[in-house]
Design a protein around this motif. Sequence first.
Motif, mmCIF file in Angstrom:
data_model
loop_
_atom_site.group_PDB
_atom_site.id
_atom_site.type_symbol
_atom_site.label_atom_id
_atom_site.label_comp_id
_atom_site.label_asym_id
_atom_site.label_seq_id
_atom_site.Cartn_x
_atom_site.Cartn_y
_atom_site.Cartn_z
ATOM 1 N N VAL A 1 -3.244 -0.677 -1.254
ATOM 2 C CA VAL A 1 -4.559 -0.235 -1.734
ATOM 3 C C VAL A 1 -5.140 0.766 -0.747
ATOM 4 C CG1 VAL A 1 -6.881 -0.981 -2.396
ATOM 5 C CG2 VAL A 1 -4.908 -2.457 -2.881
ATOM 6 N N SER A 2 -5.558 1.922 -1.255
ATOM 7 C CA SER A 2 -6.158 2.942 -0.400
ATOM 8 C C SER A 2 -7.566 2.518 -0.023
ATOM 9 C CB SER A 2 -6.266 4.279 -1.142
ATOM 10 O OG SER A 2 -4.991 4.697 -1.522
ATOM 11 N N LEU A 3 -7.873 2.581 1.253
ATOM 12 C CA LEU A 3 -9.225 2.239 1.704
ATOM 13 C C LEU A 3 -9.459 2.981 3.016
ATOM 14 C CD1 LEU A 3 -11.751 0.486 1.219
ATOM 15 C CD2 LEU A 3 -10.629 -1.356 2.468
ATOM 16 N N THR B 1 -2.829 12.918 7.672
ATOM 17 C CA THR B 1 -3.089 13.806 6.525
ATOM 18 C C THR B 1 -1.927 14.795 6.374
ATOM 19 O OG1 THR B 1 -4.273 15.342 7.943
ATOM 20 C CG2 THR B 1 -5.596 13.762 6.718
ATOM 21 N N MET B 2 -1.583 15.041 5.106
ATOM 22 C CA MET B 2 -0.486 15.972 4.821
ATOM 23 C C MET B 2 -1.024 17.199 4.091
ATOM 24 S SD MET B 2 2.497 13.428 3.558
ATOM 25 C CE MET B 2 1.595 11.935 3.247
ATOM 26 N N PRO B 3 -0.488 18.381 4.373
ATOM 27 C CA PRO B 3 -0.999 19.608 3.751
ATOM 28 C C PRO B 3 -0.445 19.819 2.344
ATOM 29 C CG PRO B 3 0.752 20.133 5.287
ATOM 30 C CD PRO B 3 0.575 18.648 5.351
ATOM 31 N N LEU C 1 4.885 1.764 -8.747
ATOM 32 C CA LEU C 1 4.028 2.420 -9.727
ATOM 33 C C LEU C 1 2.911 3.126 -8.967
ATOM 34 C CD1 LEU C 1 3.736 -0.702 -12.056
ATOM 35 C CD2 LEU C 1 5.108 1.338 -12.521
ATOM 36 N N THR C 2 2.725 4.420 -9.264
ATOM 37 C CA THR C 2 1.714 5.152 -8.534
ATOM 38 C C THR C 2 1.141 6.243 -9.429
ATOM 39 O OG1 THR C 2 1.277 6.354 -6.470
ATOM 40 C CG2 THR C 2 3.487 6.609 -7.378
ATOM 41 N N GLY C 3 0.423 7.190 -8.822
ATOM 42 C CA GLY C 3 -0.196 8.237 -9.636
ATOM 43 C C GLY C 3 -0.661 9.370 -8.739
ATOM 44 N N GLY C 4 -1.701 10.020 -9.122
ATOM 45 C CA GLY C 4 -2.891 9.639 -9.831
ATOM 46 C C GLY C 4 -3.255 8.169 -9.598
ATOM 47 N N GLU C 5 -4.081 7.671 -10.448
ATOM 48 C CA GLU C 5 -4.414 6.256 -10.334
ATOM 49 C C GLU C 5 -3.696 5.499 -11.442
ATOM 50 O OE1 GLU C 5 -5.502 4.110 -8.250
ATOM 51 O OE2 GLU C 5 -5.247 2.594 -9.790
ATOM 52 N N PRO C 6 -2.680 4.713 -11.096
ATOM 53 C CA PRO C 6 -1.866 4.068 -12.130
ATOM 54 C C PRO C 6 -2.664 3.131 -13.032
ATOM 55 C CG PRO C 6 -1.292 3.269 -9.938
ATOM 56 C CD PRO C 6 -2.178 4.434 -9.737
ATOM 57 N N MET D 1 -4.905 3.577 4.996
ATOM 58 C CA MET D 1 -6.066 4.333 5.487
ATOM 59 C C MET D 1 -5.600 5.700 5.985
ATOM 60 S SD MET D 1 -8.476 3.349 8.738
ATOM 61 C CE MET D 1 -10.049 4.158 9.045
ATOM 62 N N VAL D 2 -6.065 6.763 5.319
ATOM 63 C CA VAL D 2 -5.765 8.113 5.800
ATOM 64 C C VAL D 2 -6.744 8.399 6.935
ATOM 65 C CG1 VAL D 2 -5.678 10.570 5.211
ATOM 66 C CG2 VAL D 2 -4.916 8.864 3.539
ATOM 67 N N VAL D 3 -6.203 8.611 8.127
ATOM 68 C CA VAL D 3 -7.062 8.762 9.304
ATOM 69 C C VAL D 3 -7.461 10.227 9.469
ATOM 70 C CG1 VAL D 3 -7.163 8.522 11.813
ATOM 71 C CG2 VAL D 3 -5.994 6.786 10.431
ATOM 72 N N SER E 1 -11.260 13.427 -0.908
ATOM 73 C CA SER E 1 -11.388 14.811 -0.446
ATOM 74 C C SER E 1 -10.042 15.443 -0.089
ATOM 75 C CB SER E 1 -12.310 14.860 0.774
ATOM 76 O OG SER E 1 -11.865 13.910 1.722
ATOM 77 N N TYR E 2 -9.116 14.654 0.449
ATOM 78 C CA TYR E 2 -7.828 15.200 0.893
ATOM 79 C C TYR E 2 -6.803 15.275 -0.236
ATOM 80 C CZ TYR E 2 -7.395 10.154 1.059
ATOM 81 O OH TYR E 2 -7.447 8.830 0.733
ATOM 82 N N CYS E 3 -7.175 14.774 -1.408
ATOM 83 C CA CYS E 3 -6.178 14.665 -2.481
ATOM 84 C C CYS E 3 -6.488 15.609 -3.635
ATOM 85 C CB CYS E 3 -6.122 13.218 -2.956
ATOM 86 S SG CYS E 3 -4.760 12.880 -4.079
HETATM 87 N N1 SAM Z 1 -4.319 6.235 -6.581
HETATM 88 C C1 SAM Z 1 -3.350 5.473 -5.850
HETATM 89 C C2 SAM Z 1 -3.840 5.161 -4.465
HETATM 90 O O1 SAM Z 1 -5.002 5.439 -4.165
HETATM 91 O O2 SAM Z 1 -3.071 4.589 -3.679
HETATM 92 C C3 SAM Z 1 -1.956 6.092 -5.805
HETATM 93 C C4 SAM Z 1 -1.827 7.548 -5.606
HETATM 94 S S1 SAM Z 1 -2.448 8.167 -4.078
HETATM 95 C C5 SAM Z 1 -2.046 9.889 -4.297
HETATM 96 C C6 SAM Z 1 -1.252 7.553 -2.937
HETATM 97 C C7 SAM Z 1 -1.586 7.682 -1.475
HETATM 98 O O3 SAM Z 1 -1.532 9.048 -1.116
HETATM 99 C C8 SAM Z 1 -2.963 7.175 -1.082
HETATM 100 O O4 SAM Z 1 -2.850 6.230 -0.054
HETATM 101 C C9 SAM Z 1 -3.658 8.422 -0.598
HETATM 102 O O5 SAM Z 1 -4.579 8.109 0.408
HETATM 103 C C10 SAM Z 1 -2.509 9.267 -0.105
HETATM 104 N N2 SAM Z 1 -2.770 10.707 -0.021
HETATM 105 C C11 SAM Z 1 -3.188 11.553 -0.996
HETATM 106 N N3 SAM Z 1 -3.292 12.823 -0.537
HETATM 107 C C12 SAM Z 1 -2.932 12.778 0.768
HETATM 108 C C13 SAM Z 1 -2.822 13.746 1.801
HETATM 109 N N4 SAM Z 1 -3.114 15.034 1.589
HETATM 110 N N5 SAM Z 1 -2.402 13.341 3.022
HETATM 111 C C14 SAM Z 1 -2.094 12.028 3.253
HETATM 112 N N6 SAM Z 1 -2.162 11.064 2.322
HETATM 113 C C15 SAM Z 1 -2.589 11.425 1.096
#
Ligand code: SAM
Length: 328
Positions: A121-123, A192-194, A68-73, A162-164, A29-31
């Motif tokens: 790993v995002s969780l 969370t970042m804007p 390596l990152t993305g998107g989902e790498p 973990m994005v809190v 939702s935040y991305c």
């Molecule tokens: N798909 C990969 C992943 O889930 O880690 C790599 C890319 S993802 C954009 C990288 C990190 O950015 C993740 O941990 C995600 O939770 C965080 N992220 C994305 N949007 C964000 C936001 N608005 N504020 C804080 N963290 C954010």
Amino acid sequence: MTSALLDGFNRKIDYVRLSVTDRCDLRCSYCLPPGHRDFVEPGEWLTFDEIEQVIRAFTSLGVYRVRLTGGEPLTRHNLPELAARLNALPRLTDLSLSTNGVQLKKQAQALKQAGVKRINVSLDSLQPARFSIITGGGKLEKVLDGLATAAEAGLQPVKINMVVMKGVNDDEIEDMVHYCIEQGFTLRLIETMPMGDSGRAASGHYLSLEEVRRRLAQRFELLPATMSGGGPARYVRVAGSDLRIGFITPISRHFCETCNRVRLSADGTLYLCLGQDDKVELRPLLRAGIGEEELKDVIRAAIAGKPERHEFREQPGKVVRFMSRTGG
Ligand code: SAM
């Protein structure tokens, strides 16, 4: 001869975050907003040859860490092949990966063999229904299976990001602490970042990690700790366990003065700051046949113009691109 890459504020840049695609198989939702379609066309992605050319130039200028990152790498076809090619660059000694874990079960072994050393790993939740809501339909079980396979494959350390978010998952932080203790993982909490509309909307759930840290200190004894990795997290260790918890606080306490990184997006844009629009387009130069020395000059000049800091607090409306575009 390697000469250090220094920016205009005397910061040494030794870390590149490399986005290999802006596409993702989740919709956190935040991305990314649910119906988002505005992705870079695959023909505009840097090829593996082009990526190798850019990273080779960076490493000859002193960069030794690549993530390596993305998107989902893991959605980029043949990612282990790219990982192996980058890992073969003599000066690159720290190759890591950020992933949502969905495809980790299938790929962890190949990535480890290719030279990826450690993963994040995002969780954001350990509750299947909540995980599905936050991620726009993701299956928690897949990520947990992927994490188990990654640990078996010897990817070390495994860090959980973990994005809190207040009112969304902040009631699960203690559960996440216990889960990470059991699994032998590291836990990193992120504010969370804007970034983009979705990031700004999520900022309505912003919770200062200073507050979370005070809360955790009432439940656990937190000891000072450090952890290698090149990132901005400030760590504590939970007494009586090996668990380290990292706090990533771009909003409540920014860490720009120690910034050591730049980001290369899937389409070859070099972003000099996550929270600013300063960038240099490398793809046209690569496709016009730029040579190694010239490319290094372009990189040096770009780094010299790296902004001093982001302005997420002062100007939260400034960055319109999504995190997935820049490479998180
Ligand atoms: N798909 C990969 C992943 O889930 O880690 C790599 C890319 S993802 C954009 C990288 C990190 O950015 C993740 O941990 C995600 O939770 C965080 N992220 C994305 N949007 C964000 C936001 N608005 N504020 C804080 N963290 C954010």
